[in-house]
Design a protein around this motif. Sequence first.
Motif, PDB file in Angstrom:
ATOM      1  N   ALA A 104       0.831  -1.180  -0.006  1.00  0.00           N
ATOM      2  CA  ALA A 104      -0.275   0.047   0.016  1.00  0.00           C
ATOM      3  C   ALA A 104       0.826   1.145   0.029  1.00  0.00           C
ATOM      4  O   ALA A 104       1.926   1.208   0.738  1.00  0.00           O
ATOM      5  CB  ALA A 104      -0.906   0.045   1.130  1.00  0.00           C
TER       6      ALA A 104
ATOM      7  N   THR B 284      -5.876   4.832   1.724  1.00  0.00           N
ATOM      8  CA  THR B 284      -6.440   5.183   3.107  1.00  0.00           C
ATOM      9  C   THR B 284      -7.377   4.237   3.938  1.00  0.00           C
ATOM     10  O   THR B 284      -7.168   4.338   5.120  1.00  0.00           O
ATOM     11  CB  THR B 284      -7.372   6.608   2.729  1.00  0.00           C
ATOM     12  OG1 THR B 284      -8.319   6.233   2.123  1.00  0.00           O
ATOM     13  CG2 THR B 284      -6.498   7.653   2.304  1.00  0.00           C
TER      14      THR B 284
ATOM     15  N   LEU C 128      -7.252   1.186   5.292  1.00  0.00           N
ATOM     16  CA  LEU C 128      -6.165   0.054   5.354  1.00  0.00           C
ATOM     17  C   LEU C 128      -6.757  -1.361   6.092  1.00  0.00           C
ATOM     18  O   LEU C 128      -6.225  -2.492   5.892  1.00  0.00           O
ATOM     19  CB  LEU C 128      -5.092   0.434   6.528  1.00  0.00           C
ATOM     20  CG  LEU C 128      -4.082   1.708   6.217  1.00  0.00           C
ATOM     21  CD1 LEU C 128      -3.292   1.765   7.400  1.00  0.00           C
ATOM     22  CD2 LEU C 128      -3.360   1.082   4.846  1.00  0.00           C
TER      23      LEU C 128
ATOM     24  N   PHE D 298      -7.474  -2.936   2.627  1.00  0.00           N
ATOM     25  CA  PHE D 298      -6.138  -3.258   2.260  1.00  0.00           C
ATOM     26  C   PHE D 298      -6.008  -4.714   2.801  1.00  0.00           C
ATOM     27  O   PHE D 298      -5.389  -5.640   2.349  1.00  0.00           O
ATOM     28  CB  PHE D 298      -5.334  -2.340   2.620  1.00  0.00           C
ATOM     29  CG  PHE D 298      -3.447  -2.686   2.143  1.00  0.00           C
ATOM     30  CD1 PHE D 298      -3.225  -3.117   1.015  1.00  0.00           C
ATOM     31  CD2 PHE D 298      -2.840  -3.087   3.303  1.00  0.00           C
ATOM     32  CE1 PHE D 298      -2.154  -3.392   0.742  1.00  0.00           C
ATOM     33  CE2 PHE D 298      -1.522  -3.543   3.121  1.00  0.00           C
ATOM     34  CZ  PHE D 298      -0.957  -3.631   1.841  1.00  0.00           C
ATOM     35  N   ARG D 299      -5.842  -4.783   4.220  1.00  0.00           N
ATOM     36  CA  ARG D 299      -5.453  -5.992   5.026  1.00  0.00           C
ATOM     37  C   ARG D 299      -6.387  -7.136   4.443  1.00  0.00           C
ATOM     38  O   ARG D 299      -5.958  -8.252   4.429  1.00  0.00           O
ATOM     39  CB  ARG D 299      -5.555  -5.780   6.508  1.00  0.00           C
ATOM     40  CG  ARG D 299      -4.264  -4.738   7.067  1.00  0.00           C
ATOM     41  CD  ARG D 299      -4.495  -4.550   8.514  1.00  0.00           C
ATOM     42  NE  ARG D 299      -3.294  -3.778   8.912  1.00  0.00           N
ATOM     43  CZ  ARG D 299      -3.447  -2.535   9.108  1.00  0.00           C
ATOM     44  NH1 ARG D 299      -4.602  -1.943   9.122  1.00  0.00           N
ATOM     45  NH2 ARG D 299      -2.382  -1.781   9.426  1.00  0.00           N
TER      46      ARG D 299
ATOM     47  N   ALA E 135       4.378  -2.037   2.517  1.00  0.00           N
ATOM     48  CA  ALA E 135       4.032  -0.493   2.329  1.00  0.00           C
ATOM     49  C   ALA E 135       5.194   0.262   1.754  1.00  0.00           C
ATOM     50  O   ALA E 135       6.278  -0.240   1.734  1.00  0.00           O
ATOM     51  CB  ALA E 135       3.665  -0.268   3.886  1.00  0.00           C
TER      52      ALA E 135
ATOM     53  N   LEU F 181       3.778   5.402   4.147  1.00  0.00           N
ATOM     54  CA  LEU F 181       2.944   5.015   5.276  1.00  0.00           C
ATOM     55  C   LEU F 181       3.594   4.357   6.534  1.00  0.00           C
ATOM     56  O   LEU F 181       3.158   4.533   7.516  1.00  0.00           O
ATOM     57  CB  LEU F 181       2.272   3.769   4.562  1.00  0.00           C
ATOM     58  CG  LEU F 181       0.775   4.079   4.131  1.00  0.00           C
ATOM     59  CD1 LEU F 181       0.880   5.026   3.172  1.00  0.00           C
ATOM     60  CD2 LEU F 181       0.210   2.845   3.589  1.00  0.00           C
TER      61      LEU F 181
ATOM     62  N   LEU G 215       1.195   4.164   9.970  1.00  0.00           N
ATOM     63  CA  LEU G 215       0.453   3.373   9.669  1.00  0.00           C
ATOM     64  C   LEU G 215       0.538   1.977   9.352  1.00  0.00           C
ATOM     65  O   LEU G 215      -0.308   1.211   9.350  1.00  0.00           O
ATOM     66  CB  LEU G 215      -0.505   4.124   8.282  1.00  0.00           C
ATOM     67  CG  LEU G 215      -0.914   5.555   8.491  1.00  0.00           C
ATOM     68  CD1 LEU G 215      -1.518   6.180   7.294  1.00  0.00           C
ATOM     69  CD2 LEU G 215      -2.173   5.527   9.526  1.00  0.00           C
ATOM     70  N   MET G 216       1.641   1.676   8.937  1.00  0.00           N
ATOM     71  CA  MET G 216       2.149   0.422   8.910  1.00  0.00           C
ATOM     72  C   MET G 216       3.570   0.127   9.459  1.00  0.00           C
ATOM     73  O   MET G 216       4.519   1.114   9.665  1.00  0.00           O
ATOM     74  CB  MET G 216       2.531   0.092   7.231  1.00  0.00           C
ATOM     75  CG  MET G 216       1.146   0.222   6.298  1.00  0.00           C
ATOM     76  SD  MET G 216       0.266  -1.447   6.811  1.00  0.00           S
ATOM     77  CE  MET G 216       1.091  -2.813   5.979  1.00  0.00           C
TER      78      MET G 216
END
Length: 402
Positions: free
Chosen positions: A285, A290, A292, A295-296, A308, A312, A317-318
Motif C-alpha cells: 500500500a 487510506t 487500510l 487493504f489487509r 508498504a 505509510l 500506519l504500517m
Amino acid sequence: MSRPRKDPRAARAAHRVAGGTRPRFDLAATPAPTGRLRRDPRAEERLALVPGTARRRLDRAQRVPAAEAAPSAITAAIDAAPRLVVIAEPAYLVALVPDAPGGRLTPADRQLFGAARALADAGGGAVLALVERPGEEFGPAGADRVLALPVSGYDPEAKALALNAALAALDLRHVLFPESADGGDLARRLAALSGAPFFAAAESLSPKAVTRAAHGRRVEQRRAPPRLISLAPDAVAPHAGSRHEALPVAFAFPEPTGGGILSAEFIPADPAKVPLAEADFVVSAGNGVTDLATFRALVAALNATPGASRMLCDAGLMPRSAQVGASGTVLDARGYFALGIAGAPQHLQGVARCEHVIAVNTDLHAAMIERAGLAVVADAQLVMPALLRLLQDEARQPERQP
C-alpha cells in the motif's frame, strides 16, 4: 533549370471551405495539380534493392535492371517462421539442473541456460537440461536435449545419485547449478559423490574462465571452468537467441538402493508472518491507500505478504518491517502488487528483482506504472473493494466438475 517557388498563401486558400462566418480549412482535401510530380522515395528504394543478398543492400547506380529484380532475401526472412536450431551430432554435452519450482523456470534458471549456451556454442556442443518434468519453456530457453530425472518432490539424496549416474554414463563436460538453497545443496552432494572439481557461486563465466570474489571482495579467484559449477544470481544473461529443439532423451537410470527419504511434504508458512525478503507474493500500500482495513482484507484474500511504501511507515500506519525499498527491504519475490504507489527511485530499487509487477495508480505517467507489466489506471480505493468482492464471489462458487 528554375523552379517555381511555392506560395503558402495560395496553398492555404486551396484548402479553404466556402461559406460560414469564420474561415474553415479542409486540410485533407487534395489541392489542384500544379504540374509537378512528387517523388516517392520508398518506390525508388524498392527499385534500387539488390536481389539475392542476405542483408539489405541498395544499388544507387542501377547496375541491376529493375525489371529483372527478384524478391529480396530480407523479405523472405521477415516472412519466415522463427528459426529452430537443431544440433544433430554435438561434439559434447553441457548439462544444467534448474530449480524449476512447479515446472516453471525462474530468472536464475534462465540465466543458467544462458551460461550453458555460452559453454556449448564455443565448441559445437549441445545443452542438456536435467529436470524433474519436461515443459514447453525449455526449448525457447535454449535446451537442445531434455532428460527427465526419476525423482519427484524433495529427495536431494536420490536426485544426487541419479545425477551421478548421468554424469558418468553421458560423459558430461560441465554441469551447472543455480547457487540457491536447493541447487547449491545438490551441487555439493554431487561433488562429494563423484569427486569432480567444483566451483561454487561463480560471478562470471566464459568458455575460458570462471571467477568469483573472495577475502571481502579484495581478491578475485579465477580458473578454467571445471566440471561442476554453481552460478550466483545475475552472473550471466539469459539466452535470447533462437529456439532450440529440446529433444527428449531416454536414459536408463539405476534402480534406487533403498533408504533415504521415504516421503516429504512441504508445509506452507503463513504469508502474513513471512519476512519480506523471503516472500513469494507481496501486496503493498502507498499514499493512495487510506482504507487500510480493506487493504489487509485483500492481502489475506490473495494469500500474500503485506508491504508498504516509506510514507505509510513514516506515518506509523504500517510497521517498519513492512517497508519496501532501498531503505527498507529489497524484494526477491515472484509477484509484486502495488496499490497507490507512485514509484520513488528508492522504492523501485526495492522491486527491481521482482519477476512480475502489477500497479494500480491514478497517474498514467507514474514511475510504478511504467515499471509494471500490468497496470490499472484507477483509484486504488475503488479497485480494492471491487477485487475483494470478485475473490469472495469466486470462493462462494461450488467446485467445478472436471
